[in-house]
Scaffold this motif. Structure first.
Motif, PDB file in Angstrom:
ATOM      1  N   ALA A 167      48.718  51.413  29.577  1.00  0.00           N
ATOM      2  CA  ALA A 167      48.762  52.697  30.286  1.00  0.00           C
ATOM      3  C   ALA A 167      48.504  53.857  29.326  1.00  0.00           C
ATOM      4  CB  ALA A 167      50.107  52.869  30.980  1.00  0.00           C
ATOM      5  N   THR A 169      39.416  51.575  31.273  1.00  0.00           N
ATOM      6  CA  THR A 169      39.567  51.246  32.687  1.00  0.00           C
ATOM      7  C   THR A 169      39.567  49.732  32.894  1.00  0.00           C
ATOM      8  OG1 THR A 169      38.462  53.296  33.304  1.00  0.00           O
ATOM      9  CG2 THR A 169      38.590  51.589  34.989  1.00  0.00           C
ATOM     10  N   LEU A 213      42.901  48.117  32.033  1.00  0.00           N
ATOM     11  CA  LEU A 213      43.910  48.330  33.066  1.00  0.00           C
ATOM     12  C   LEU A 213      43.661  47.422  34.273  1.00  0.00           C
ATOM     13  CD1 LEU A 213      46.393  50.031  33.877  1.00  0.00           C
ATOM     14  CD2 LEU A 213      44.802  51.618  34.951  1.00  0.00           C
ATOM     15  N   LEU A 214      42.398  47.272  34.653  1.00  0.00           N
ATOM     16  CA  LEU A 214      42.084  46.400  35.777  1.00  0.00           C
ATOM     17  C   LEU A 214      42.411  44.934  35.462  1.00  0.00           C
ATOM     18  CD1 LEU A 214      38.716  47.914  37.007  1.00  0.00           C
ATOM     19  CD2 LEU A 214      40.907  47.944  38.184  1.00  0.00           C
ATOM     20  N   TYR A 215      42.073  44.475  34.251  1.00  0.00           N
ATOM     21  CA  TYR A 215      42.391  43.094  33.876  1.00  0.00           C
ATOM     22  C   TYR A 215      43.898  42.857  33.824  1.00  0.00           C
ATOM     23  CZ  TYR A 215      37.464  42.479  32.739  1.00  0.00           C
ATOM     24  OH  TYR A 215      36.108  42.405  32.811  1.00  0.00           O
ATOM     25  N   LEU A 216      44.647  43.849  33.365  1.00  0.00           N
ATOM     26  CA  LEU A 216      46.105  43.732  33.364  1.00  0.00           C
ATOM     27  C   LEU A 216      46.632  43.609  34.792  1.00  0.00           C
ATOM     28  CD1 LEU A 216      48.760  43.861  31.676  1.00  0.00           C
ATOM     29  CD2 LEU A 216      48.767  46.302  32.174  1.00  0.00           C
ATOM     30  N   THR A 217      46.080  44.417  35.689  1.00  0.00           N
ATOM     31  CA  THR A 217      46.497  44.357  37.087  1.00  0.00           C
ATOM     32  C   THR A 217      46.151  43.001  37.698  1.00  0.00           C
ATOM     33  OG1 THR A 217      46.091  46.732  37.259  1.00  0.00           O
ATOM     34  CG2 THR A 217      46.304  45.520  39.310  1.00  0.00           C
ATOM     35  N   TYR A 218      44.946  42.500  37.431  1.00  0.00           N
ATOM     36  CA  TYR A 218      44.563  41.183  37.941  1.00  0.00           C
ATOM     37  C   TYR A 218      45.495  40.093  37.413  1.00  0.00           C
ATOM     38  CZ  TYR A 218      40.067  43.335  39.187  1.00  0.00           C
ATOM     39  OH  TYR A 218      39.084  44.123  39.699  1.00  0.00           O
ATOM     40  N   SER A 219      45.844  40.176  36.134  1.00  0.00           N
ATOM     41  CA  SER A 219      46.728  39.151  35.568  1.00  0.00           C
ATOM     42  C   SER A 219      48.120  39.232  36.174  1.00  0.00           C
ATOM     43  CB  SER A 219      46.784  39.264  34.048  1.00  0.00           C
ATOM     44  OG  SER A 219      47.330  40.503  33.659  1.00  0.00           O
ATOM     45  N   PHE A 220      48.613  40.442  36.450  1.00  0.00           N
ATOM     46  CA  PHE A 220      49.933  40.573  37.089  1.00  0.00           C
ATOM     47  C   PHE A 220      49.918  39.996  38.503  1.00  0.00           C
ATOM     48  CE2 PHE A 220      51.735  44.349  34.462  1.00  0.00           C
ATOM     49  CZ  PHE A 220      51.975  43.484  33.427  1.00  0.00           C
ATOM     50  N   VAL A 221      48.837  40.242  39.243  1.00  0.00           N
ATOM     51  CA  VAL A 221      48.736  39.682  40.592  1.00  0.00           C
ATOM     52  C   VAL A 221      48.678  38.155  40.519  1.00  0.00           C
ATOM     53  CG1 VAL A 221      47.225  39.494  42.612  1.00  0.00           C
ATOM     54  CG2 VAL A 221      47.717  41.733  41.623  1.00  0.00           C
ATOM     55  N   THR A 262      52.303  46.688  29.434  1.00  0.00           N
ATOM     56  CA  THR A 262      51.963  47.685  30.445  1.00  0.00           C
ATOM     57  C   THR A 262      51.994  49.088  29.864  1.00  0.00           C
ATOM     58  OG1 THR A 262      52.892  46.264  32.164  1.00  0.00           O
ATOM     59  CG2 THR A 262      52.567  48.582  32.724  1.00  0.00           C
TER      60      THR A 262
END
Length: 150
Positions: free
Chosen positions: A21, A42, A45-53, A17
């Motif tokens: 970031a 960008t 960051l979006l793929y990281l967020t999707y993987s965390f969800v 993260t």
């Protein structure tokens, strides 16, 4: 042993993260002269967020199944309360879906067509979030008063 593995996993996720970031904020922009500036990283960051969800959803489902199996072995009545909570959330989402309008929203910079079903799904998620937020605030306030009354 499990505690040590979970700590290592948490540190790895935290490190990834921090790296993503830093890349997002300090990695530059695609076109500095554009009206809407877009950082280069960008998508990362979006793929990281999707993987965390996805990881969070998977862990919630696994924990719910394990707890439900454990509760059924101990006490079937408490297990049914857990199932009732999940059913209440499903009912809340279904009601939110039928209440949502599905009308298009004008957003700057988006030229692609979005289906009515997608708009209804987003509206339903927003309504569900609002209701759960209100319930959480009410429970925090009532829980504080109930604790003081006892």
């Amino acid at each position: 042993m499990e505690n040590k593995i979970s700590k290592i996993a948490m540190y790895v996720l935290f490190g990834v993260t921090i790296i993503v970031a830093c890349l997002f904020f300090f990695g530059g922009n695609v076109d500095d002269s554009a009206e809407y500036v877009e950082p280069v990283f960008t998508n990362s960051l979006l793929y990281l967020t999707y993987s965390f969800v996805a990881i969070a959803a998977l862990l919630v489902i696994v924990a719910a199944v394990v707890n439900l199996a454990t509760d059924f072995k101990k006490d079937a009545k408490s297990a049914m309360k857990s199932v009732g909570g999940v059913c209440a959330l499903v009912i809340l989402f279904v009601v939110s879906y039928f209440v949502s309008s599905g009308e298009p929203v004008a957003v700057l910079g988006i030229e692609e067509e979005v289906t009515t079903a997608t708009y209804k799904m987003v509206d339903a998620q927003l309504y569900t979030t609002y209701v759960l937020l209100i319930i959480a605030v009410i429970l925090m306030i009532c829980g504080n008063f109930a604790k003081k009354l006892k």
